[in-house]
Design a protein around this motif. Structure first.
Motif, PDB file in Angstrom:
ATOM      1  N   GLY A   1       0.879   9.287  -4.147  1.00 52.62           N
ATOM      2  CA  GLY A   1      -0.407   8.879  -4.712  1.00 52.62           C
ATOM      3  C   GLY A   1      -1.432   8.448  -3.697  1.00 52.62           C
ATOM      4  N   ALA A   2      -1.118   8.596  -2.387  1.00 52.40           N
ATOM      5  CA  ALA A   2      -2.040   8.132  -1.346  1.00 52.40           C
ATOM      6  C   ALA A   2      -3.102   9.160  -0.996  1.00 52.40           C
TER       7      ALA A   2
ATOM      8  N   GLN B   1      -5.652  10.404  -2.417  1.00 51.97           N
ATOM      9  CA  GLN B   1      -7.056  10.124  -2.725  1.00 51.97           C
ATOM     10  C   GLN B   1      -7.518   8.772  -2.185  1.00 51.97           C
ATOM     11  N   SER B   2      -6.659   8.113  -1.415  1.00 51.35           N
ATOM     12  CA  SER B   2      -7.017   6.809  -0.856  1.00 51.35           C
ATOM     13  C   SER B   2      -7.688   6.968   0.507  1.00 51.35           C
ATOM     14  N   SER B   3      -8.637   6.088   0.767  1.00 57.39           N
ATOM     15  CA  SER B   3      -9.283   6.060   2.084  1.00 57.39           C
ATOM     16  C   SER B   3      -8.692   4.976   2.976  1.00 57.39           C
ATOM     17  N   ALA B   4      -7.549   4.419   2.573  1.00 50.08           N
ATOM     18  CA  ALA B   4      -6.925   3.331   3.330  1.00 50.08           C
ATOM     19  C   ALA B   4      -6.606   3.768   4.757  1.00 50.08           C
ATOM     20  N   ARG B   5      -6.866   2.866   5.692  1.00 46.13           N
ATOM     21  CA  ARG B   5      -6.542   3.100   7.102  1.00 46.13           C
ATOM     22  C   ARG B   5      -5.506   2.085   7.563  1.00 46.13           C
ATOM     23  N   PRO B   6      -4.340   2.558   7.983  1.00 51.66           N
ATOM     24  CA  PRO B   6      -3.276   1.631   8.371  1.00 51.66           C
ATOM     25  C   PRO B   6      -3.681   0.758   9.550  1.00 51.66           C
ATOM     26  N   GLN B   7      -3.329  -0.522   9.441  1.00 55.98           N
ATOM     27  CA  GLN B   7      -3.645  -1.470  10.505  1.00 55.98           C
ATOM     28  C   GLN B   7      -2.603  -2.578  10.516  1.00 55.98           C
ATOM     29  N   ILE B   8      -2.205  -3.004  11.708  1.00 56.83           N
ATOM     30  CA  ILE B   8      -1.342  -4.170  11.860  1.00 56.83           C
ATOM     31  C   ILE B   8      -2.003  -5.100  12.865  1.00 56.83           C
ATOM     32  N   ILE B   9      -2.210  -6.341  12.461  1.00 51.10           N
ATOM     33  CA  ILE B   9      -2.764  -7.345  13.365  1.00 51.10           C
ATOM     34  C   ILE B   9      -1.786  -8.502  13.474  1.00 51.10           C
ATOM     35  N   ASP B  10      -1.798  -9.168  14.636  1.00 47.89           N
ATOM     36  CA  ASP B  10      -0.920 -10.309  14.852  1.00 47.89           C
ATOM     37  C   ASP B  10      -1.750 -11.584  14.708  1.00 47.89           C
ATOM     38  N   LEU B  11      -1.408 -12.400  13.719  1.00 44.49           N
ATOM     39  CA  LEU B  11      -2.147 -13.626  13.442  1.00 44.49           C
ATOM     40  C   LEU B  11      -1.604 -14.822  14.223  1.00 44.49           C
TER      41      LEU B  11
ATOM     42  N   GLY C   1      -3.881  -1.537   4.691  1.00 43.49           N
ATOM     43  CA  GLY C   1      -4.204  -0.115   4.659  1.00 43.49           C
ATOM     44  C   GLY C   1      -2.985   0.793   4.621  1.00 43.49           C
ATOM     45  N   VAL C   2      -1.903   0.342   3.983  1.00 51.55           N
ATOM     46  CA  VAL C   2      -0.650   1.106   3.984  1.00 51.55           C
ATOM     47  C   VAL C   2      -0.806   2.403   3.185  1.00 51.55           C
ATOM     48  N   ARG C   3      -0.461   3.505   3.799  1.00 51.66           N
ATOM     49  CA  ARG C   3      -0.393   4.817   3.143  1.00 51.66           C
ATOM     50  C   ARG C   3       1.027   5.369   3.159  1.00 51.66           C
ATOM     51  N   CYS C   4       1.739   5.011   4.204  1.00 49.72           N
ATOM     52  CA  CYS C   4       3.100   5.498   4.432  1.00 49.72           C
ATOM     53  C   CYS C   4       4.036   4.282   4.448  1.00 49.72           C
ATOM     54  N   PRO C   5       4.466   3.819   3.285  1.00 49.79           N
ATOM     55  CA  PRO C   5       5.325   2.633   3.245  1.00 49.79           C
ATOM     56  C   PRO C   5       6.630   2.854   4.003  1.00 49.79           C
ATOM     57  N   GLU C   6       7.112   1.777   4.617  1.00 51.12           N
ATOM     58  CA  GLU C   6       8.314   1.851   5.438  1.00 51.12           C
ATOM     59  C   GLU C   6       9.322   0.791   5.031  1.00 51.12           C
ATOM     60  N   LEU C   7      10.550   1.028   5.431  1.00 53.62           N
ATOM     61  CA  LEU C   7      11.612   0.027   5.371  1.00 53.62           C
ATOM     62  C   LEU C   7      12.051  -0.288   6.797  1.00 53.62           C
ATOM     63  N   ALA C   8      12.112  -1.573   7.129  1.00 51.73           N
ATOM     64  CA  ALA C   8      12.732  -2.028   8.374  1.00 51.73           C
ATOM     65  C   ALA C   8      14.055  -2.677   7.994  1.00 51.73           C
TER      66      ALA C   8
ATOM     67  N   ALA D   1      -5.818  -2.262  -4.355  1.00 48.52           N
ATOM     68  CA  ALA D   1      -7.269  -2.041  -4.299  1.00 48.52           C
ATOM     69  C   ALA D   1      -7.664  -0.955  -3.305  1.00 48.52           C
ATOM     70  N   ASP D   2      -6.683  -0.215  -2.765  1.00 46.80           N
ATOM     71  CA  ASP D   2      -6.965   0.773  -1.720  1.00 46.80           C
ATOM     72  C   ASP D   2      -7.205   2.177  -2.248  1.00 46.80           C
ATOM     73  N   GLY D   3      -7.349   2.334  -3.560  1.00 46.37           N
ATOM     74  CA  GLY D   3      -7.727   3.637  -4.109  1.00 46.37           C
ATOM     75  C   GLY D   3      -6.614   4.648  -4.244  1.00 46.37           C
ATOM     76  N   HIS D   4      -5.381   4.192  -4.352  1.00 45.26           N
ATOM     77  CA  HIS D   4      -4.270   5.115  -4.565  1.00 45.26           C
ATOM     78  C   HIS D   4      -4.264   5.598  -6.012  1.00 45.26           C
ATOM     79  N   HIS D   5      -3.663   6.759  -6.225  1.00 47.37           N
ATOM     80  CA  HIS D   5      -3.649   7.364  -7.557  1.00 47.37           C
ATOM     81  C   HIS D   5      -3.035   6.416  -8.587  1.00 47.37           C
ATOM     82  N   GLU D   6      -1.998   5.688  -8.212  1.00 46.41           N
ATOM     83  CA  GLU D   6      -1.319   4.799  -9.157  1.00 46.41           C
ATOM     84  C   GLU D   6      -2.073   3.501  -9.402  1.00 46.41           C
ATOM     85  N   GLY D   7      -3.129   3.235  -8.646  1.00 46.79           N
ATOM     86  CA  GLY D   7      -3.929   2.036  -8.844  1.00 46.79           C
ATOM     87  C   GLY D   7      -3.107   0.767  -8.738  1.00 46.79           C
ATOM     88  N   ALA D   8      -3.157  -0.061  -9.800  1.00 47.29           N
ATOM     89  CA  ALA D   8      -2.440  -1.330  -9.806  1.00 47.29           C
ATOM     90  C   ALA D   8      -0.937  -1.147  -9.723  1.00 47.29           C
TER      91      ALA D   8
END
Length: 296
Positions: free
Chosen positions: A16-17, A19-29, A42-49, A101-108
């Motif tokens: 469902g990603a 149609q999303s314009s999400a851009r993946p980003q990781i920041i260290d707080l 901005g997750v489009r490609c969910p992962e498992l660690a 809120a990132d515009g994926h086909h499945e929405g909520a």
């Protein structure tokens, strides 16, 4: 400890990603001299660690970190759990998930679709001896909402089957919810999570449908709820509402309150605090549940 990391979906991006314009980003707080405190968005490609124990106790903990549906706190409520839980014999799998809120086909329902896929993938891996067969979902805050959604809505078909893995059951064997978002009802909802999940002006029907205390059934798996009474972000009324609904449906449930702790305490910096006991509380509860948990 180094984790194995792999994609949830066979083609990388979730189905469902597209149609999303999400851009993946990781920041260290993290501040200087502090451990990693990364936040994914901005997750489009969910992962498992995945982290593995030296000797498995047969249970895999699937973790959904929180972040108010604006980001995913992959260390504070994710990787920081690995040392303790693997030492106790658990396989620990921390997931990233798409944000509603990132515009994926499945929405909520995008985070729930990812959680369904994660459980199915772990079941497939368990059948091949790669992790414990019991799949317990552990969710924090907004991740608690994702976990509770999975425990109450696992029968829903939210995406087209991708492969044989999608024939497996997405029902978790138990839920552990730590300061979870549960309800979307006015006056009780976590405002930021509700807005990102349902938009600015959801109608009453939508609010009720996404208030998870209305979705509990006798098929909901056993639940452990953990919350601090002084949580001003996600009030304890969320856990109390879910507890009452579970009791009404005769689903096994325990609720543990800490007098102090606020919101987002995770597992770090808890030394000399009563909150330091919550991970052991989880292990004792799961041990007591072991004979009652029905796989799949």
């Amino acid at each position: 400890m180094k984790a194995d990391i792999f994609n949830l979906w066979p083609h990388g991006d979730a189905p469902g990603a597209s149609q999303s314009s999400a851009r993946p980003q990781i920041i260290d707080l993290a501040k200087e001299f502090e451990p990693y405190n990364r936040a994914a968005s901005g997750v489009r490609c969910p992962e498992l660690a995945v982290w593995y124990p030296e000797e498995s106790n047969g249970t895999t903990l699937l973790v959904a970190p929180g972040g108010s549906f604006s980001r995913i706190m992959i260390d504070k409520e994710g990787s920081s759990l690995a040392t303790f839980f693997t030492a106790m014999g658990y396989t620990l799998a921390v997931m990233t998930y798409r944000l509603p809120a990132d515009g994926h086909h499945e929405g909520a329902d995008a985070p729930l679709a990812d959680a369904q896929r994660a459980v199915r993938l772990l079941r497939d891996r368990a059948a091949r001896g790669l992790n414990g067969k019991r799949i317990v979902m552990l969710g924090f805050s907004a991740g608690g909402y994702v976990a509770a959604s999975l425990g109450t809505r696992f029968t829903e078909k939210l995406y087209p089957p991708q492969d044989d893995i999608d024939s497996l059951s997405p029902r978790p064997d138990a839920l552990v919810l730590v300061y979870p978002v549960i309800t979307m009802r006015e006056g009780m909802a976590h405002a930021a999570s509700r807005q990102r999940l349902l938009g600015d002006w959801p109608d009453n029907k939508t609010v009720e449908a996404y208030s998870l205390e209305t979705r509990v059934s006798p098929q909901t798996p056993p639940v452990l709820l953990i919350h601090a009474v002084d949580d001003e972000s996600v009030p304890v009324t969320h856990s109390m509402a879910f507890f009452s609904a579970l009791r009404e449906q005769k689903v096994p449930v325990e609720l543990h309150f800490y007098e102090r702790g606020g919101h987002g305490f995770g597992m770090r910096n808890l030394a000399d605090s009563p909150l330091a006991s919550w991970p052991m509380l989880v292990t004792e509860w799961l041990r007591a549940q072991k004979t009652a948990i029905k796989t799949g």
